[in-house]
Design a protein around this motif. Structure first.
Motif, PDB file in Angstrom:
ATOM      1  N   GLY A 124      -5.842   8.683  -7.171  1.00  0.00           N
ATOM      2  CA  GLY A 124      -6.531   7.398  -7.070  1.00  0.00           C
ATOM      3  C   GLY A 124      -7.937   7.593  -6.560  1.00  0.00           C
ATOM      4  N   PHE A 210      -0.184   7.376  -3.880  1.00  0.00           N
ATOM      5  CA  PHE A 210      -0.975   8.388  -4.570  1.00  0.00           C
ATOM      6  C   PHE A 210      -0.769   9.748  -3.904  1.00  0.00           C
ATOM      7  CE2 PHE A 210      -3.122   4.384  -5.386  1.00  0.00           C
ATOM      8  CZ  PHE A 210      -3.360   4.452  -6.752  1.00  0.00           C
ATOM      9  N   CYS A 245      -1.087   6.840   0.346  1.00  0.00           N
ATOM     10  CA  CYS A 245      -1.427   8.152  -0.208  1.00  0.00           C
ATOM     11  C   CYS A 245      -0.902   9.260   0.691  1.00  0.00           C
ATOM     12  CB  CYS A 245      -2.933   8.298  -0.416  1.00  0.00           C
ATOM     13  SG  CYS A 245      -3.903   8.574   1.073  1.00  0.00           S
TER      14      CYS A 245
END
Length: 532
Positions: A124, A210, A245
């Motif tokens: 991302g 992510f 993430c």
């Protein structure tokens, strides 16, 4: 773009998986195969998420959704009242359905499943400028490494070989999760996604985790939504949490990047690409970074450079795309792929053998002709415009720039953009961008006020013109150009429609620029496939 073989799941179990046990009075819930908040996109077996909108509540379209095959409706209290007894499927009421549909879509589309080889590695990219190019660079490098890739972004959505134009920088969360499910089904190895501040603010990436999140920069934009730069930064920073993430790569050329690197609660690799930029008033020394760009040299229209690690390791990198900012985009992409666990020697071989960072990115420093150098770019805020104009001047040639400002967006940046254009252009042609419902003349006047003030107060030699409609402005720029000049058309990039008073008019800067070049006796390069 949905999986061809959806996996049925009991809706009650899906709700329980995201912490929403079914309340009394809901009734027996069905088995479902999908979820959407667009009544026009409902497929049989879907949950229809009826959310409040800017002008109408989605509950008003529930009848249409049920006729299309929706087997349940998810909505809020207002939606429940609007539905009354007029819907023949179970209705699930939650206080804030927008914050629920992302995690729920993840469960319904099988995002927690490790079957069929598991999910693709997810990259991302967020920041004000450079998101699109960086995602294309990440994908090009992964493909050079032999990986199959997907893409979700401003220009297009791809799941392997299939591509469709994008309506939003980041689609709504049900579509994101259905796309990821399709990528899993097709065995795609990795996917890159642009993550806009709107996507974070409105929950479009909720439920997405992510593997690597990248940060480009933060400059004035979208203050019509966020209000202040502090609020804008806070929204961006929300991506760099353990909920969203696993690891991060952050450009620290500006103060916002350095602050993000210090505050992120996930492992961070830092990248410095401009040692001369202090990120403010010049009083802050350049920060030390895990990877630093050195030995920058011209290479065709682009640059070659080295990426040097703290311990002395080095990578040789090249981007053939114009613009010094593409050094930053390429460096970020390379380190993001390294952060995903790719060995350095494999990455270096891919860089040497395939030149992946010379991939064409539609509407991003896209070269239309070489004499004059004719470029279309998406720069639509002051920082992006400054970087673009500063990077295109050729020895002995003039810069002829065409741009405007978008209507119903941050008005404060309009005169700033005009001043930037006057400082860095020899001829500045102010025209219309997407006025939306605003008066085009009012927008042009604000841009021109900044340009004229800069010319007067700073003693600039720039000639400022106002030409409209936009196609005429592009033609005027080419008519004024000689073979040694640079013509830069900024602001709209890949876009093919201009919105004026609710009407979409066909307008592609690349097509108009090619036509103008031909009319005035110049030759353009071959058209890119994405334009057709």
């Amino acid at each position: 773009m949905r999986p061809h073989e959806p996996r049925p799941i009991d809706l009650a179990a899906a709700l329980a998986a995201v912490g929403l046990p079914v309340g009394p009075g809901t009734g027996l819930l069905p088995t479902v195969t999908g979820i959407t908040l667009d009544s026009r996109a409902v497929l049989p077996g879907d949950v229809y998420a009826a959310l409040p909108g800017a002008t109408r509540h989605g509950a008003g379209f529930a009848g249409q959704a049920v006729l299309a095959g929706a087997v349940a409706v998810l909505t809020d209290g207002v939606g429940r009242e609007l539905l009354g007894d007029g819907v023949a499927v179970p209705v699930v009421v939650v206080p804030d359905p927008r914050r629920v549909i992302g995690p729920l879509a993840r469960v319904i589309f099988g995002g927690d499943s490790e079957d069929d080889g598991g999910a693709p590695a997810l990259f991302g990219v967020t920041g004000t400028n450079g998101k699109t190019t960086t995602t294309y660079f990440v994908n090009a490098l992964l493909e050079a490494l032999g990986r199959s890739t997907g893409l979700i972004g401003t220009i297009e959505i791809r799941a392997g070989g299939d591509a469709i134009p994008s309506a939003l920088t980041t689609p709504e969360s049900p579509q994101v999760h259905s796309l990821l499910a399709l990528m899993r089904e097709r065995g795609i190895d990795a996917a890159s996604m642009e993550v806009s501040s709107h996507a974070l603010e409105f929950g479009r990436v909720d439920g997405v985790v992510f593997d690597v999140a990248g940060f480009t920069n933060l400059t004035q934009d979208h203050l019509d939504l966020h209000g202040t730069m502090e609020e804008y930064f806070a929204v961006k920073a929300a991506l760099f949490t353990a909920e969203r993430c696993r690891t991060a790569v952050v450009l620290i050329d500006d103060a916002w990047g350095r602050r993000l690197a210090e505050t992120a609660d996930v492992p961070v690799l830092t990248v410095r690409t401009d040692g001369s930029r202090s990120g403010g008033d010049g009083s802050v020394p350049p920060a030390e970074a895990d990877w630093t760009v050195t030995d920058v040299e011209r290479s065709g229209l682009g640059h070659s450079f080295a990426l040097a690690a703290r311990d002395g390791r080095r990578l040789r990198v090249r981007s053939g795309l114009p613009g010094s900012f593409n050094i930053s985009n390429a460096a970020l992409a390379a380190v993001m792929v390294l952060a995903a666990g790719v060995p350095e020697h494999d990455l270096q071989h891919a860089l040497d053998a395939h030149d992946p960072f010379t991939t064409e990115v539609p509407g991003r420093m896209q070269l239309i002709a070489e004499e004059p150098a004719s470029i279309v770019d998406f720069a639509h805020n002051p920082d992006a415009l400054e970087r673009t104009l500063a990077s295109v001047r050729r020895p002995g040639g003039r810069v002829i720039a065409v741009f405007g400002a978008t209507g119903q967006r941050d008005e404060s940046k309009r005169p700033v953009m005009g001043a930037v254009g006057a400082r860095l252009s020899d001829v500045l042609i102010i025209t219309d961008d997407d006025p939306h419902d605003e008066d085009e003349a009012v927008i042009r006047r604000a841009v021109r006020a900044g340009a004229d003030a800069a010319v007067t107060e700073e003693g600039l030699a720039c000639e400022v013109l106002e030409v409209f409609p936009r196609a005429d402005a592009i033609d005027r720029a080419v008519a004024l150009a000689t073979a040694g000049d640079t013509v830069i058309i900024a602001g709209r990039g890949h876009e093919v429609w201009q919105e004026v008073k609710g009407i979409n008019l066909s307008l592609d800067d690349r097509v108009e620029l090619r036509s103008a070049l031909t009319r005035h006796g110049f030759s353009g390069l071959s058209a890119a496939g994405i334009e057709s």
